[in-house]
Scaffold this active site. Structure first.
Site, PDB file in Angstrom:
ATOM      1  N   GLU A 397      31.152  18.428  18.896  1.00 45.26           N
ATOM      2  CA  GLU A 397      31.562  17.172  18.706  1.00 45.26           C
ATOM      3  C   GLU A 397      32.779  16.840  19.206  1.00 45.26           C
ATOM      4  OE1 GLU A 397      28.205  17.739  15.729  1.00 45.26           O
ATOM      5  OE2 GLU A 397      29.850  18.587  16.486  1.00 45.26           O
ATOM      6  N   GLN A 419      25.590  12.520  14.991  1.00 45.72           N
ATOM      7  CA  GLN A 419      24.092  12.680  14.516  1.00 45.72           C
ATOM      8  C   GLN A 419      24.261  12.118  13.104  1.00 45.72           C
ATOM      9  OE1 GLN A 419      21.745  16.462  14.355  1.00 45.72           O
ATOM     10  NE2 GLN A 419      20.701  15.364  16.094  1.00 45.72           N
ATOM     11  N   PHE A 420      25.231  12.324  12.443  1.00 46.72           N
ATOM     12  CA  PHE A 420      25.390  12.032  11.103  1.00 46.72           C
ATOM     13  C   PHE A 420      26.970  11.736  10.784  1.00 46.72           C
ATOM     14  CE2 PHE A 420      21.509  14.125  10.620  1.00 46.72           C
ATOM     15  CZ  PHE A 420      20.778  13.255   9.871  1.00 46.72           C
ATOM     16  N   ASP A 422      28.924  12.483   8.772  1.00 46.18           N
ATOM     17  CA  ASP A 422      29.417  13.609   8.145  1.00 46.18           C
ATOM     18  C   ASP A 422      30.000  14.708   9.271  1.00 46.18           C
ATOM     19  OD1 ASP A 422      27.808  13.560   5.276  1.00 46.18           O
ATOM     20  OD2 ASP A 422      26.915  12.807   6.996  1.00 46.18           O
ATOM     21  N   PHE A 423      29.106  14.605  10.466  1.00 48.03           N
ATOM     22  CA  PHE A 423      29.779  15.677  11.245  1.00 48.03           C
ATOM     23  C   PHE A 423      30.956  15.284  12.248  1.00 48.03           C
ATOM     24  CE2 PHE A 423      24.785  16.728  11.714  1.00 48.03           C
ATOM     25  CZ  PHE A 423      24.890  17.341  10.403  1.00 48.03           C
ATOM     26  N   HIS A 464      25.065  14.779   4.599  1.00 52.21           N
ATOM     27  CA  HIS A 464      24.313  13.946   5.540  1.00 52.21           C
ATOM     28  C   HIS A 464      24.613  12.645   4.739  1.00 52.21           C
ATOM     29  CE1 HIS A 464      22.541  17.878   6.840  1.00 52.21           C
ATOM     30  NE2 HIS A 464      22.342  17.214   7.989  1.00 52.21           N
TER      31      HIS A 464
END
Length: 658
Positions: A397, A419-420, A422-423, A464
């Site tokens: 990321e 992707q989420f 959270d990431f 997530h």
């Protein structure tokens, strides 16, 4: 030290000598000024001039170079006016950051230089993005980026090399291995024989070059650059050199063994090259004196210009106005034809229409190409736009956010799909320290949208399900958007992509396939900073956003006796506080609902601002409702009680009855 002239002409030999002499003489002057208290800090590159000068002279002026804080020779080789450099180091208005940042923490499009940030690593990913833009435009260019041996331990270094290799980007990664990371010697930093060996793990070529031999640096880098322009690919180059002074002047060099210092002192790149040119008859003592006299005069004249300039003055309006790139919002009204579609379809449709509208918009993310992303937002995009614009990324990321910044620097637009949401923590540094600050620091836009699938209620657990908008609303320079309806999602996403500033675009996963709405079929935009009043009443003001809009609507439907103003904020930065103030002045009561945990969230700031601006109008305490102060749990019973739905109804009724 052995020098091989090869086919280099005499003028090039002289240019390389003068190129090293100039930054050395500037540094010697700066060290005097530092002791006099006329500049605040200095990071010395004495003994390392051959690298900066050799690499820069091997590049074309149209090719970007990303230096570090010991690469004064890069700036002088690009012929930046010295008075502006000196003003930069003194924090003057004519400096490149107008007093907002120090030393070499700046860039300039005019000279194709992109300066460092103190976190070091992200600039390697930025170089990837710059090179990607050149490659997509089929421009035969090299991007050169510098780092030190210490920063090769950072994750960003490895992410950037991997991305460059996978995508075959024309990047020259230059490691200045100067022996110490501040006071930490190389044997405590890495355990491989040479840092160039790390290239093997990424399928890259590498070279080890004597960084104190100017002819070796120039000739080998010139050869590499010509080869990379012919066949784009990344190359890792390790320059062996030594730092002859402290990390910065206050550090000193007591930790360096005296024998080692003397040994490297004998390898001084200027003294040895000068002796060689004298021996070859290219230089004479008289010519050296003339060169030094000319450089000395140039330094003194430009120092006078910088010293004569008045200290920078504080102007609050100017400071606030220059955090963001000016955005001339163009309203494009929706057409009359509508379709009843899901939230997820509205996002996909807006992104697709923006891809047609901006032919240099590049979208990047994990699994977004043929697979269409985990939420299928980009399904079917590859046949329409190709894999050059719809780019699967490795799981890195930080490097991808940095690459998006590089695309923007080189004139393209970028969209990154987390992707989420959270990431995003793995890409947090370049967002809050690079994208957010770059315009304020040196007037460079960050034309990047980061899409953030977020939110709970779907049993996805702690990693997530977060809705982490408060991480970013706190950071000046970022814009934060959080739609609740398909109509808003499409229009606001289009505006986010048009906006040259970095935008965090939150999309609640629980709304993707559960919420439908009538959405115009054609392209349209919606303005930032304008809340949507979804229902009107006189008894209470409800302020919320995202999934909270649907929770609040449902509970208000169940309690028809409560005549409420329901405000959907839609954007959290900029924030439409005028709409909130107007409603509170009418109703006298305010409740704020957020899905995020309560402490430190957006509700706290709204509450504080209302207390400051609307206290005489309040008939009851301002109430905030948020999720439980725990990570987001997985099990249904736990998550249901973590989320604020039930608590909201209870607090709403209590406030109504107050």
């Amino acid at each position: 030290m052995r020098y091989h002239i090869g086919d280099l002409e005499e003028q090039r030999l002289l240019d390389l000598y003068t190129g090293m002499l100039k930054p050395r003489m500037i540094e010697e002057k700066m060290l005097i000024l530092l002791r006099q208290g006329k500049i605040s800090k200095w990071f010395s590159g004495i003994g390392q001039e051959a690298i900066s000068v050799g690499v820069t002279q091997a590049l074309k002026d149209s090719e970007y170079i990303l230096p570090m804080h010991r690469n004064l020779g890069v700036f002088t080789s690009r012929n930046i006016p010295l008075n502006r450099l000196f003003a930069q180091w003194q924090g003057k208005q004519s400096g490149f950051t107008q007093g907002r940042d120090r030393s070499f923490h700046f860039g300039t499009q005019e000279y194709k230089i992109v300066g460092m940030i103190s976190h070091l690593g992200p600039q390697l990913g930025v170089a990837d993005g710059i090179a990607l833009a050149d490659m997509l435009r089929r421009k035969k260019r090299v991007t050169a980026v510098f780092t030190g041996e210490g920063a090769t331990s950072e994750g960003d270094f490895h992410e950037a090399l991997n991305v460059a290799s996978v995508w075959n980007l024309p990047v020259l990664f230059c490691i200045e291995n100067n022996g110490y990371g501040l006071s930490t010697p190389t044997n405590e930093q890495y355990n491989c024989e040479t840092l160039a060996d790390r290239a093997k793990g990424y399928g890259m070529e590498s070279r080890v070059i004597d960084g104190n031999n100017i002819l070796e640096v120039y000739s080998k880098i010139d050869e590499l650059c010509k080869a990379i322009r012919r066949r784009p690919r990344p190359v890792l180059v390790e320059f062996k050199t030594f730092r002859m002074r402290g990390h910065e002047e206050a550090s000193g060099t007591k930790y360096v063994p005296e024998k080692l210092m003397k040994e490297w002192g004998k390898k001084d790149p200027i003294a040895n090259y000068e002796a060689f040119l004298l021996d070859q008859g290219v230089l004479t003592s008289e010519k050296i004196e003339r060169l030094k006299a000319g450089i000395s005069e140039e330094i003194n004249v430009n120092l006078d210009l910088a010293f004569e300039e008045s200290p920078v003055l504080f102007n609050e309006t100017k400071e606030l106005n220059e955090v963001y790139q000016e955005f001339d919002y163009q309203e494009i009204k929706p057409n009359s034809e509508v379709k009843n579609i899901r939230f997820v379809d509205a996002i996909s449709e807006g992104l697709e229409q923006s891809m047609y509208r901006h032919n240099e918009l590049i979208i990047m993310g994990q699994d977004i190409a043929d697979y269409g992303g985990v939420f299928k937002i980009t399904e079917g995009f590859v046949p329409k736009f190709g894999k050059s614009r719809v780019r699967n990324t490795p799981i890195c990321e930080s490097a991808i956010v940095s690459a998006a910044m590089g695309l923007s620097i080189n004139g393209m637009k970028a969209m990154v799909e987390m992707q989420f949401a959270d990431f995003v923590s793995s890409g947090f540094n370049p967002i809050v320290n690079y994208l957010a600050k770059v315009h304020y620091r040196w007037n460079e836009k960050a034309d990047v949208v980061v899409r953030m699938p977020c939110g709970g209620g779907v049993g996805a657990g702690p990693f997530h399900s977060q809705t982490n908008e408060a991480w970013f609303t706190k950071t000046p320079g970022l814009k934060v958007v959080y739609p609740s309806s398909p109509y808003d999602a499409k229009g606001l996403l289009n505006t986010a992509i048009n906006d040259p500033n970095p935008v965090l675009f939150f999309e609640h996963k629980g709304l993707y396939r559960s919420v439908y709405g009538d959405v115009p079929t054609d392209y349209y935009t919606l303005p930032f900073g304008k809340a949507n009043v979804l229902r009107e009443g006189k008894s209470i003001t409800v302020v919320t956003y995202g999934a909270g809009v649907h929770w609040a609507s449902e509970i208000l439907d169940q309690n028809p006796e409560i005549e409420a103003d329901l405000l959907d904020l839609r954007t959290l930065q900029p924030l439409d506080m005028e709409a909130v103030f107007a409603s509170v002045k009418k109703t006298g009561k305010l409740i704020i609902l957020q899905e995020d945990t309560l402490f430190g969230g957006i509700a706290s700031d709204i509450s504080a601002m209302v207390m400051e601006e609307c206290f005489p109008y309040l008939d009851a305490p301002v109430k905030r409702v948020g999720s439980l102060e725990t990570p987001v749990p997985f099990a249904k019973a736990l998550e249901e009680n973590y989320l604020p739905n039930k608590r909201f109804e209870q607090v709403l009724l209590e406030l109504y009855a107050y």
